[in-house]
Design an enzyme around this catalytic site. Sequence first.
Site, PDB file in Angstrom:
ATOM      1  N   ARG A  48       0.788  -1.244   0.071  1.00 43.58           N
ATOM      2  CA  ARG A  48       0.048  -0.130   0.189  1.00 43.58           C
ATOM      3  C   ARG A  48       0.820   1.269   0.109  1.00 43.58           C
ATOM      4  NH1 ARG A  48      -2.937  -3.115   3.892  1.00 43.58           N
ATOM      5  NH2 ARG A  48      -2.067  -1.720   5.726  1.00 43.58           N
ATOM      6  N   LYS A 138     -12.433  14.967   4.895  1.00 43.85           N
ATOM      7  CA  LYS A 138     -13.840  14.455   4.189  1.00 43.85           C
ATOM      8  C   LYS A 138     -14.479  13.451   4.974  1.00 43.85           C
ATOM      9  CE  LYS A 138     -14.078  10.810   1.532  1.00 43.85           C
ATOM     10  NZ  LYS A 138     -13.918   9.418   0.317  1.00 43.85           N
ATOM     11  N   GLU A 179     -19.736  15.067   1.637  1.00 45.40           N
ATOM     12  CA  GLU A 179     -19.885  14.178   0.659  1.00 45.40           C
ATOM     13  C   GLU A 179     -20.956  13.479   0.951  1.00 45.40           C
ATOM     14  OE1 GLU A 179     -17.628  10.647  -1.718  1.00 45.40           O
ATOM     15  OE2 GLU A 179     -16.538  11.519   0.035  1.00 45.40           O
ATOM     16  N   LYS A 221     -19.043  17.706  -2.233  1.00 46.35           N
ATOM     17  CA  LYS A 221     -18.842  16.493  -2.889  1.00 46.35           C
ATOM     18  C   LYS A 221     -19.828  15.558  -3.416  1.00 46.35           C
ATOM     19  CE  LYS A 221     -15.332  12.658  -3.642  1.00 46.35           C
ATOM     20  NZ  LYS A 221     -14.180  12.024  -3.147  1.00 46.35           N
ATOM     21  N   SER A 263     -16.782  10.284  -8.706  1.00 49.49           N
ATOM     22  CA  SER A 263     -17.277   9.597  -9.766  1.00 49.49           C
ATOM     23  C   SER A 263     -17.922   8.407  -9.813  1.00 49.49           C
ATOM     24  CB  SER A 263     -15.978   9.226 -10.548  1.00 49.49           C
ATOM     25  OG  SER A 263     -14.948   8.212  -9.725  1.00 49.49           O
ATOM     26  N   GLY A 264     -18.097   8.000  -8.617  1.00 50.21           N
ATOM     27  CA  GLY A 264     -19.234   6.785  -8.116  1.00 50.21           C
ATOM     28  C   GLY A 264     -19.519   5.700  -8.814  1.00 50.21           C
ATOM     29  N   GLY A 265     -18.431   4.828  -9.447  1.00 53.19           N
ATOM     30  CA  GLY A 265     -18.989   4.052 -10.184  1.00 53.19           C
ATOM     31  C   GLY A 265     -18.853   4.197 -11.713  1.00 53.19           C
TER      32      GLY A 265
END
Length: 347
Positions: A48, A138, A179, A221, A263-265
């Site tokens: 990571r 966030k 968000e 967002k 962008s959500g998928g």
Amino acid sequence: MNQYAQELRNTAKAMVAPNQGVLAMDESNGTCNKRFGKEGIEQTEEKRRQYRELILTTPDLGNYISGAILYDETIRQKKEDGTPFTQVMKDGDIIIGIKVDKGAKDLAGHPGEKVTEGLDGLRDRIAEYYQMGARFAKWRAVITIGEGIPTPACIEANAHALARYAALCQEGGLVPIVEPEVLIDGDHTIDRCYEVTDKTLRTVFDQLRTQGVEFDQMILKPSMVISGKQCTQQATPQQVAEQTIKCLRDNVPASVPGIAFLSGGQTPEQAAQHLHLMNSEPLKSLCPWRVTFSYARAIQQPALEHWKGQTNKVAEAQKLLHHRAQCNSAASMGNYSPEMEKQPAMV
């Protein structure tokens, strides 16, 4: 008067500067490991760390990325040579952001719905992150569309949590990214998505007002108003852009400096195309706020799929990341075209 007020205004404005957007690289360790698993990458802290170093050391990333949202593990990590990631970001003129929520949990008494937790101890976490160099934060709320959902209880619980989080952030010197994500999963139409997004945003801003959040010191967002992934009748890109801007105009105060979409998928190309249309006439002139991006997979995914954990593929993966950042930067100014996708990724 909040002692941080002017700093918060300046940071919020810088986050949505022309040609720039925010990179969301705040996946939890679990989510990051799942993505690694799909690509056959070893699921370890060191891998990571390598991945995040690849992202943050991409040449000239700061030309297109104003700030990057980190995860708690990431903000404490360093490059292989010992340079803290926070220093790498400062050197690259990228504002340090941090995810502060503790994830979406099942909402009691409401099957299929979630509420985001993490308010306990948040004031202290914000103080620590500010000392570490973070200047924005966030918090993601998740709203699912389905049969009989979302319920008012779910929308109100999440809106209240978002507002309390935002107030704590501003008190502690961090610009809150608010968000409220209406998920793209499901077979709902764009009209149903509009209805839910409208109600969600209205409730969120009511709660923000109640909690005394300063609109000129925050970033929204949101998700786009879009057909569910399984809907048989998919809206056109122009319909998505028009319905999204209409919904935002009805609910978002003009004093909010910027809207940075998730962008959500969506595919990377869809996310860029929709953003481009919102920044093109006649929609552009309807927007009192800067409209840009805060994408994760729509920027990182091609790089991750190419890298696959291999050191000898870092440079090429960085070119792919740079290209996606460049495409979305162009989209945020209404200068994107599908032809850009065919150009070789150059750093």
